[in-house]
Design an enzyme around this catalytic site. Structure first.
Site, PDB file in Angstrom:
ATOM      1  N   LYS C 159       9.945  23.159  39.723  1.00  9.65           N
ATOM      2  CA  LYS C 159       8.952  24.155  39.319  1.00  9.65           C
ATOM      3  C   LYS C 159       9.629  25.409  38.812  1.00  9.65           C
ATOM      4  CE  LYS C 159       5.013  23.785  42.004  1.00  9.65           C
ATOM      5  NZ  LYS C 159       4.244  24.156  43.215  1.00  9.65           N
ATOM      6  N   GLY C 165       0.322  27.555  35.961  1.00  9.11           N
ATOM      7  CA  GLY C 165      -0.434  26.722  35.023  1.00  9.11           C
ATOM      8  C   GLY C 165       0.236  25.389  34.749  1.00  9.11           C
ATOM      9  N   LYS C 202       9.216  19.766  47.866  1.00 13.02           N
ATOM     10  CA  LYS C 202       8.856  18.411  48.265  1.00 13.02           C
ATOM     11  C   LYS C 202       7.463  18.083  47.716  1.00 13.02           C
ATOM     12  CE  LYS C 202       8.627  15.199  52.103  1.00 13.02           C
ATOM     13  NZ  LYS C 202       9.344  14.224  51.200  1.00 13.02           N
ATOM     14  N   HIS C 209      -5.055  20.053  45.827  1.00 13.97           N
ATOM     15  CA  HIS C 209      -4.739  21.422  45.450  1.00 13.97           C
ATOM     16  C   HIS C 209      -6.017  22.236  45.640  1.00 13.97           C
ATOM     17  CE1 HIS C 209      -2.859  24.434  42.505  1.00 13.97           C
ATOM     18  NE2 HIS C 209      -4.024  24.932  42.843  1.00 13.97           N
ATOM     19  N   LYS C 238      -4.282  21.808  35.255  1.00 14.42           N
ATOM     20  CA  LYS C 238      -5.636  21.614  35.754  1.00 14.42           C
ATOM     21  C   LYS C 238      -6.584  21.282  34.599  1.00 14.42           C
ATOM     22  CE  LYS C 238      -4.695  25.018  39.352  1.00 14.42           C
ATOM     23  NZ  LYS C 238      -4.752  26.463  39.622  1.00 14.42           N
ATOM     24  N   GLU C 278      -2.685  29.586  46.420  1.00 19.27           N
ATOM     25  CA  GLU C 278      -2.811  28.144  46.229  1.00 19.27           C
ATOM     26  C   GLU C 278      -2.254  27.411  47.438  1.00 19.27           C
ATOM     27  OE1 GLU C 278      -2.735  27.740  41.388  1.00 19.27           O
ATOM     28  OE2 GLU C 278      -0.893  27.254  42.467  1.00 19.27           O
ATOM     29  N   ARG C 295      -2.769  37.359  39.638  1.00 12.47           N
ATOM     30  CA  ARG C 295      -3.517  37.627  38.409  1.00 12.47           C
ATOM     31  C   ARG C 295      -4.834  36.882  38.473  1.00 12.47           C
ATOM     32  NH1 ARG C 295      -3.399  32.412  36.542  1.00 12.47           N
ATOM     33  NH2 ARG C 295      -1.446  31.314  36.865  1.00 12.47           N
ATOM     34  N   VAL C 298      -7.487  31.026  35.319  1.00 13.91           N
ATOM     35  CA  VAL C 298      -8.335  30.414  34.290  1.00 13.91           C
ATOM     36  C   VAL C 298      -9.677  30.023  34.903  1.00 13.91           C
ATOM     37  CG1 VAL C 298      -8.549  28.448  32.717  1.00 13.91           C
ATOM     38  CG2 VAL C 298      -6.320  29.514  33.047  1.00 13.91           C
TER      39      VAL C 298
END
Lengths: 504, 165, 504, 165
Positions: C159, C165, C202, C209, C238, C278, C295, C298
């Site tokens: 990541k 996103g 991992k 999610h 997503k 998240e 922030r 979406v």
């Protein structure tokens, strides 16, 4: 649940019903007149059948033919929308006799409430207060009405016994002008509802028009979904509605009292399905039963917004025999909703209807915006039906926020090719008295539009002048080339001439 | 090129200097115009301010839609204006006025007769269309010189109805 | 309140912010690249200023230039939207130093949460559970990461430290394929966020999610607005989000526990403004902190729908120093909301992006539908920015009703000129497992699209074939006249050829 | 006039008898077609069932949008079909395939070389566009005979990238 629902209507409300049916996974059949082959309800329905010539009396008012089509295509229910056959007891009766479910009240309730005079008698007997008028005196002649008028006192209203929506209504200030107005009212009532009977009603000065939405199922449950404020009217045609009413506001006691009376009025005629009890509320908060609309109202979306309920789905579930899913205590009003009726009419020319082709219809979007429309880019508006092309509904937390959201939406909304009353709505939303919630049914004056045409922003006229000059400049330059422009300028400007041809 | 644009009583003198520069009443402005054909819109930047505009010509005047407002703009160019000033008439001519049907409909009533004197705002004819009775009124004072339709006639859009002089 | 807000973004989110500003009566300034002079955010803003060439690094990522424009035009606040500069602590810092309010968190919180590795350390120390990974080990080289990978175990995720996103994310199944994926991930991260640092995490199998929306004001109030279910992803992007999560459903205890942990995580970095925590939730309902997006997301509209709150207006009020209007106990989730991301990509060709001109964009409308879009009929999609052209959000009483409403809306939505993923969404909404709420983040398989292309309605392919034949027929008839057709037929068909030219 | 329309494996034989009558696989249907130019739609009634359709031609095939679904329709007319049947080939020719850029973008990787044998589905080229890395794959088995671009090239939409034979 129903196998197929025929929608005996056109325009935005037919599209509205189709949408809910589709969401319930029930196939729909549309019917259309000559003028409507291209209409959105034909395009969006699962099936579409030709009904007859454009005139409503030859098509959308032909109950016999509509039932015939329903039987042929296997529809086991008919949704009448509003207007046309929605409040015709004989049509509801004919559906029943043909084994088709009429999505609405029983013929007896339509008859009792649909004839405004009988309705007033009925609810009055049930203890609901009514405004003084000629109810219960049968269908009187002009001569008889002229005799009774001074007893009621002026100003008064002439109202058609059938139908609603302000059509055929006339305000009478004195006896002298009354004969001509009686004639005009009967003519408009005959044209709109196929029934020229009228009655008189005292005009309450400074009154508000506030109505209560009712749902009643086949299992004896009757609930109300709160009120709608509908005082913003021009010539008795509603133009803007909101829920809740700023006049009732935080007065939960008044809201519950009116709700209870509305439920009582509905029970008085053994009411079934969705309906609306209209009240006049005077300055002292006395409320009078005005009439019951035994059908869906144009302005039902503001109630949907604040309650979160899809009223048309409820109508269909009720008609299918299902019990109401919600009890009165489950109904919670959340936020504030407002609806502007967008009509094809020119607010700068006495609100004259505007026909022609909508070359562009660009909808507002984003949070809290709903548009119920029956038109689209390229749609031709015919002179046969009413001028309502769309309803713009917004929802926000408070009334002030709802108003600023509505202004934003109206500014985004573009209808090109016909005139609309959008500038009127924008001006109304800037009126200090409107903003303060301080208005009655006489607020919109007929002769003096209460709006400036958008003088709030000083620079807008200057920019409009500049834009027009830039457009005109292209026209006068034979070569269509700007003074210092090159090839790109040419192509940039060429479209104007092209588009002009389109809209002529 | 110099133009005179009027909205109601207010007149603007607008000179186009180049594709990006104009003078409005002598004040210079930077402009940037983008034509969006498909949605019949103009995106106009004036000194950085953004305006999304729809515009079309209607009976000679220009109709401008801007932020939900509608403006009717009359435009003269320099030459037209000079000619009219020379002829001593700044205002538009007021001669013959032909009332035409603004939409198709049914003539319900004609409350005036040929030879009648009418004042601005008087009802000349009632036309039923879109389920409404619409009063067509006199745009100014004058005399009804001709009536070209009758009650119960179905008329087409733009059909001549009567003449005012 | 602010005198003027500059929106340092483009596309649907810039339009979204402009709409809320307009409703708050705050003037807006847009900025635009060469590719965006015609974009909706330029058209809808009060002011618009040229920023630079089309490449994001030359325009929307030029924080210095944006601050310069803000100072010149008198903007006293900047809203960054999402993406671009939204999570750049240095930009937030530079705004602050220029005396401009950054509508978002303080630089310190962005730094603490924006670097995903630091964030995981911070919340872990505050007692919030995190997934095993390389957090807190600094920016490791490929060599170091390859060494650590077996300790974490496969499958694992690469990541980017910056951004979100799903961009730059890669799933690694074994050590062999890892070097190539590391390179690809760094390249995409560099291109998207200007920062090629990455870390390992991992991969929890069967995980969902689920994220919690946070609002925090300058007065120490932190509340959460419930959860969003975001497990429907393709390549970590997503595609569809909903609120509430069907996995949490009626489990109010789990909802409150996750909400409390989210508030705790936000407090750990002294968080300000809107943000999202998240989580990954495994099958046993254990939840792990994944990252915090400092922030707007979406998918914020699904939360707006169920809470009735305009999150962008809240962001602006918070940035202006106003205390939150609502307390935690005022937050009531009503109904069910779902968002489909409408991307310009071809679901029948590996979801390949689709550029070109949108010749028509016909939006769905009616009850419970919201469209947030940055495009319109005639809009040209450039290859410079992402493929999101619109978000379709629907709201209804229950999850099932929301799904049928979404299907209705997707069927109404027409985008012509570029391919979209609308057919994918329709197929997804008919998947039995999706309907049952039974899915995890691996649900959308990369290689086998889980949809049939609309085989639910047997007659549709036949009608499509017929329509194509009717269109082709016109083409083959040189005179463009149907066999038995006359003049009318000619004009009826002529358009097809014309339109073909337009879309080529 | 008779046509053969294929969607995937399924073929329909469609005969246009008149403006209001067609045969689909021999079964007669009543149709009523209304073209809505401005919104690029067709309103098609088939035996009373209503369909609102958008249609356009893309690389020879017809793309049909219908209730949110998308169908790619291949069409042969009678004559074309007879010719092909006579030539003994019912399937479309499979000769040379030129991979073109589906959108403008940056060439990130070309994992094949000239002369390589590839199978259907193999990645031929990776193109970065709209912030995504997009794998362009072989539509069928074949040999890469020519590569007309290189890594880090910026390519235009429809530009030739490589040839498969």
């Amino acid at each position: 649940m129903f196998k197929k629902i025929l929608i005996a209507n056109r325009g935005e409300i037919a599209v509205r019903v189709i949408r809910s049916c589709r969401e319930l996974d029930i196939p729909t059949a549309a019917v259309y007149s000559d003028a409507d082959r291209h209409s959105l309800h034909v395009r969006y329905a699962d099936e579409a059948y030709y009904l007859g010539p454009s005139k409503a009396s030859d098509s959308y008012l032909r109950g016999d033919k509509i039932i015939e089509i329903a039987l042929e295509c296997g529809a086991d229910a008919i949704h009448p929308g509003y207007g046309f056959l929605a409040e015709r007891a004989d049509f509801s009766q004919a559906c029943q006799e043909s084994g088709i479910t009429f999505i609405g009240p029983k013929p007896s309730a339509i008859a009792a409430m649909g004839d405004k005079q009988v309705a007033r008698n009925t609810v009055s007997e049930a203890g609901v207060p009514v405004v003084l008028g000629t109810e219960g005196q049968g269908d009187l002649t002009d001569e008889e009405l002229l005799k009774i008028a001074p007893e009621i006192g002026f100003p008064l209203l002439i109202k058609p016994s059938a139908g609603g929506g302000g059509k055929g209504m006339r305000e009478v200030r004195n006896l002298e002008e009354m004969p001509g107005l009686l004639t005009a009212s009967r003519r408009e009532a005959e044209a709109s509802f196929g029934d020229g009977n009228i009655y008189l009603e005292k005009l309450i000065q400074g009154a508000r028009h506030i109505e209560i939405q009712i749902l009643a199922d086949q299992h004896g449950n009757v609930i109300h979904l709160g009120e709608r404020e509908c005082s913003i009217q021009r010539r008795h045609q509603k133009l803007l509605e909101e829920a809740p009413s700023p006049f009732i506001g935080e007065n939960q006691e008044l809201r519950e009292a009116m709700g209870a009376v509305a439920v009582q009025a509905a029970r008085a005629v053994d009411y079934l399905n969705a309906g609306t009890i209209e009240f006049l509320v005077d300055e002292d908060r006395n409320y009078y039963f005005l009439e019951m609309n035994t059908r869906l109202q144009v302005e039902h979306p503001v109630t949907e917004a604040v309650t979160g309920i899809d009223i048309i789905k409820e109508q269909i579930r009720i008609a299918a025999g299902q019990p109401l899913r919600l009890k009165q205590e489950d109904i919670v009003l959340k936020g504030w909703a407002m609806e502007c009726r967008i009509n094809a009419e020119d607010p700068f020319k006495g609100f004259m209807p505007s026909t022609g082709t909508i070359t562009q219809s660009l909808l507002p979007a984003g949070p809290g915006i709903r548009v119920d429309s029956g038109v689209y880019s390229g749609f031709e508006i015919s002179p046969y039906y009413d001028a309502l092309i769309a309803k713009l509904i917004v929802h926000e937390e408070t009334r002030n926020e709802t108003i600023t959201r509505m202004k934003r939406a109206l500014e985004e909304y573009r209808v090109i090719g016909v005139r609309t009353n959008i500038p009127f709505h924008l001006a109304l939303l800037e009126d200090p008295e409107f903003l303060a919630g301080d208005f009655d049914t006489q607020f919109i004056k007929d002769d003096v539009p209460p709006f400036s045409g958008g003088q709030d922003n000083q620079s807008l006229p200057e920019v409009a002048a500049l834009a027009a000059v830039l457009a005109a400049h292209q026209k006068t330059q034979s070569s269509a080339v700007l003074i210092q422009g090159g090839r790109q300028a040419t192509s940039n400007w060429k479209w104007l001439g092209r588009w002009e041809r389109t809209t002529k | 090129m110099k133009y005179y644009a009027s909205i109601g009583e207010k007149e603007y003198e607008i000179e186009i200097l180049s594709e990006t520069q104009v003078l409005i009443d002598g004040v210079p402005h930077e402009i940037d115009l983008k034509v969006l054909r498909q949605c019949q819109s103009l995106s106009l930047l004036v000194d950085g301010r953004s305006y999304d505009i729809n515009i079309y010509q209607d009976n000679g005047d220009w109709d401008v839609l801007l932020r939900g407002r509608q403006f009717s703009v009359e435009i003269d160019d320099e030459r037209e204006r000079r000619l009219r000033l020379a002829a001593g008439q700044v205002a538009r001519p007021t001669g013959r006025y032909v009332l035409t049907a603004p939409m198709p409909g049914l003539v319900i009533d004609i409350p005036v007769g040929e030879g009648d004197q009418v004042s601005k705002g008087d009802v000349l004819l009632i036309l039923e269309s879109m389920k409404m009775q619409n009063e067509l009124t006199a745009p100014r004072d004058g005399t009804v010189t001709r009536i070209e339709t009758k009650v119960n006639d179905n008329v087409e859009r733009k059909q001549d109805l009567l003449v005012l002089e």
